[in-house]
Design an enzyme around this catalytic site. Structure first.
Site, PDB file in Angstrom:
ATOM      1  CG  LEU A 191      -1.751   1.204   1.369  1.00 49.06           C
ATOM      2  CD1 LEU A 191      -2.847   1.303   0.002  1.00 49.06           C
ATOM      3  CD2 LEU A 191      -2.771   1.314   2.618  1.00 49.06           C
TER       4      LEU A 191
ATOM      5  N   GLY B 252      21.279   2.588  32.814  1.00 56.84           N
ATOM      6  CA  GLY B 252      22.373   3.028  32.336  1.00 56.84           C
ATOM      7  C   GLY B 252      23.176   2.944  30.996  1.00 56.84           C
TER       8      GLY B 252
ATOM      9  CD  GLU C 124       0.385  -1.597   9.649  1.00 54.72           C
ATOM     10  OE1 GLU C 124      -0.507  -1.383   8.897  1.00 54.72           O
ATOM     11  OE2 GLU C 124       1.303  -2.236   9.191  1.00 54.72           O
TER      12      GLU C 124
END
Length: 385
Positions: A131, A340, A364
């Site tokens: 897409l 750390g 998304e």
């Protein structure tokens, strides 16, 4: 780490079994290796695909064709435990089931379903979803990839896609393209002449995941390649809602893994004569992290039950994706600070989850898209353009 809110007590016996099964798989098959995969930027999809298929998590929320047909909460719990391993692992399962299998299952022809779904459920065939484009991510309505029918009735597909999980290892791609009749979906075998999928390298996030570009150069597809059951943006957007549901559950697993690492470290790392978990500022961080985790778990469970009741809306999915990813990133960053210097090494899972979540924040649907979706739902006014 104790579940102080006892949220999982609300799961059914079957859902707890799924949780424990996937959690054991992740502990045995993923966690011993995923740090190396991340460092080397590899993901053994061909090896893991059949194992995940036998586990029943590929398309597990779909019915028939070898799929498990389980409820939404079960799928969510599986996503949570997979992403506690790594976001790349959950992404592989999400793309396979929610972005590649779901559109074929929901909108495909009988022939398309029979040809692909059983093999994909078994992990024997890998799918991807095309897409997003280089110039069109949040605005898919203006995609440039296009398909036209010629005199023979065949479709000729041209264009490109980008940031495609599984792209270069996929056997089939569900590709969305502009046509004269609007946006349509196409089932594209990746061995079709004119299809190419070069892998994207030099990623600093989702390194244990295959990400690719897709190129379509005069690809000729038969008329039967089009998904007959949908046209327009409804098709790809419905797939994204399915995938986002998996994400809003999955990031809870990543957040939990970070918090568990921080609690373990804080109770064993000694400074100034006592474990750092005994200092007020460290306990404040841990407490806020657990509040965020608990709220995310409750959100995911509530939305899962809405989905099982057939009442889940895209706006609710946007709420879950926005809130839970934001909380997970906050937990990962606070965990990094507690560890750390050790927080930046792959000897611990925190930096891996933290950098992965930077990608989950924007894929998304970016944070901005989900904010505007909620803003429109609240005001009735469209601020997208």
């Amino acid at each position: 780490m104790d579940d102080l809110l006892r949220i999982d007590d609300g799961l059914s016996e079957e859902q707890r079994l799924i949780r424990d099964t996937v959690k054991t798989f992740v502990a045995d098959r993923i966690l011993p290796h995923v740090g190396d995969w991340f460092e080397e930027a590899v993901f053994p999809a061909r090896e893991l695909g059949p194992v995940l298929g036998s586990l029943g998590v590929l398309g597990m929320h779909l019915e028939g064709y070898g799929c498990a047909g389980l409820d939404a909460v079960s799928y969510g719990v599986a996503c949570r435990e997979l992403e506690a391993g790594d976001s790349g692992l959950r992404s592989f399962v999400s793309v396979q089931g929610s972005l590649a299998m779901f559109p074929i299952w929901k909108y495909g022809s009988a022939e398309q379903k029979e040809a692909w779904l059983p093999r994909m459920a078994a992990g024997e065939a890998i799918g991807c979803f095309g897409l997003t484009e280089p110039d069109h991510g949040s605005d898919p309505a203006n995609m440039r990839t296009h398909a036209k029918q010629d005199a023979s009735g065949d479709w000729i597909l041209n264009g490109s896609k980008m940031w495609i999980t599984n792209g270069s290892i996929a056997d089939v791609a569900v590709v969305w393209a502009q046509t004269e009749d609007g946006i349509r979906g196409f089932v594209v075998p990746t061995d079709t002449p004119g299809f190419s999928a070069p892998e994207i390298h030099k990623k600093m996030s989702l390194r244990a995941s295959v990400t690719s570009s897709l190129y379509f150069d005069d690809i000729r597809l038969p008329a039967s390649a089009v998904l007959p059951g949908v046209r327009g943006l409804k098709g790809p957007l419905s797939c994204l809602s399915e995938a986002r549901f998996g994400i809003l559950w999955g990031v809870v697993g990543a957040a939990r893994a970070c918090l568990e690492a921080a609690v373990d470290y804080a109770t064993t790392r000694v400074q100034f004569g006592k474990p750092i978990g005994g200092f007020q500022l460290t306990q404040e961080k841990l407490a806020w992290m657990y509040v965020g985790l608990g709220q995310s778990q409750l959100t995911a469970l509530h939305l899962g039950r809405l989905k099982d009741a057939g009442a889940l809306t895209p706006q609710q999915v946007s709420f879950g994706k926005l809130a839970n990813v934001h909380a997970a990133l906050d937990i990962a960053r606070r965990s990094r600070s507690i560890l750390g210097g050790n927080g930046i090494t792959l000897e611990y899972p925190v930096i891996r989850h933290m950098t992965n979540l930077e990608s989950v924040l924007t894929y998304e649907g970016t944070e901005e898209i989900h904010l505007l979706t909620l803003g429109r739902a609240l005001t009735g006014l469209d601020a997208f353009h």
